[in-house]
Scaffold this active site. Structure first.
Site, short mmCIF file in Angstrom:
data_model
loop_
_atom_site.label_atom_id
_atom_site.label_comp_id
_atom_site.label_asym_id
_atom_site.label_seq_id
_atom_site.Cartn_x
_atom_site.Cartn_y
_atom_site.Cartn_z
N ASP A 49 -37.77 11.65 -3.51
CA ASP A 49 -36.75 12.58 -3.02
C ASP A 49 -37.16 13.05 -1.63
O ASP A 49 -38.31 13.46 -1.42
CB ASP A 49 -36.63 13.79 -3.95
N ASP A 82 -25.44 13.22 -14.86
CA ASP A 82 -26.44 14.23 -15.18
C ASP A 82 -25.88 15.15 -16.26
O ASP A 82 -24.78 15.70 -16.10
CB ASP A 82 -26.79 15.04 -13.94
#
Length: 249
Positions: A7, A129
């Site tokens: 990330d 998600d």
């Protein structure tokens, strides 16, 4: 397949805890060096998330990604704020292997079939998600996990399957970045119900045993981020574990 995850925020490698930008951990690695290392070991796909772009697509880190994609484009699966055909075309033109679409899967579901038809089902990864609610309802959250869509995971998977989706990255938000172990029940259920989909499991992986248990659910890919960055185990150990489990299938 083992897929290492990185990330990126402000050109630095970070990890969030359950997607919270206020609970941020920076890591002192150079992005290009890590990518070169992973590729040298035979890793085929590296999952990269542009957290600046995810938070605000106008702040996409184009300079950073132009540099790394130019060198490693055949290995990059990239996500973060990819929400329209222009974003998809931008990364397609750069030559990345895959792009990950999250919020737009829900917000622009009527366009997803067109995008899959246009770019192919091996190029587009649907990122879903979820939070597990009462009665085991798997509810999808979008927009950096801030927005409750009130839509159940299974209903979207059925629709995506009708669109000829191939790759789905599914994350239990409560596990992400926690090192508390993956939600094995979640992956076992969706793999059993949707065997034609190539699932990428993400969130909570902290030990080699987690890889073994996930492999036993028959997920096709495991995304690992924080554990590798914090050296809970090495990428080589993860790859060896995956291969050993494959030989037992």
């Amino acid at each position: 397949m083992i897929i290492p995850a990185l990330d990126i925020l402000n050109d630095k490698i970070v990890r969030l805890y359950q997607g919270n930008y206020n609970l941020l951990q920076y890591y002192n690695y150079k992005l290009s060096n890590l990518l070169k290392y992973y590729v040298s070991l035979g890793i085929n796909i590296i999952h990269i998330v542009d957290l600046d772009g995810a938070n605000n697509p106008k702040n996409r880190q184009k300079k950073t990604f132009l540099k790394i994609i130019n060198k490693f484009k055949n290995y990059i699966q990239i996500g973060g704020g990819i929400r329209n055909i222009h974003d998809i075309e931008y990364f397609s033109s750069l030559g990345v292997q895959r792009i990950v679409i999250g919020s737009a899967i829900i917000d622009k579901i009527h366009e997803i079939r067109k995008w899959i038809d246009l770019y192919g089902n091996d190029f587009i990864v649907a990122a879903l998600d979820v939070r597990i609610m009462k009665n085991n309802k798997k509810i999808i959250f979008t927009n950096g996990w801030k927005k409750n869509t009130h839509i159940e995971l299974e209903s979207i998977l059925k629709k995506l399957l009708s669109f000829n989706i191939k790759h789905v990255l599914c994350t239990d938000i409560s596990c992400d970045g926690t090192l508390l172990g993956p939600n094995l029940n979640l992956y076992q259920e969706i793999v059993d119900k949707f065997p034609c989909i190539h699932f990428q499991a993400s969130g909570g992986i902290s030990t080699i045993d987690d890889i073994t248990r996930l492999k036993n659910t028959k997920v096709d890919n495991i995304i690992i981020g924080r554990s590798l960055l914090e050296k809970r185990f090495t990428i080589v150990e993860a790859m060896q574990c995956w291969q050993n489990e494959l030989s037992h299938v």
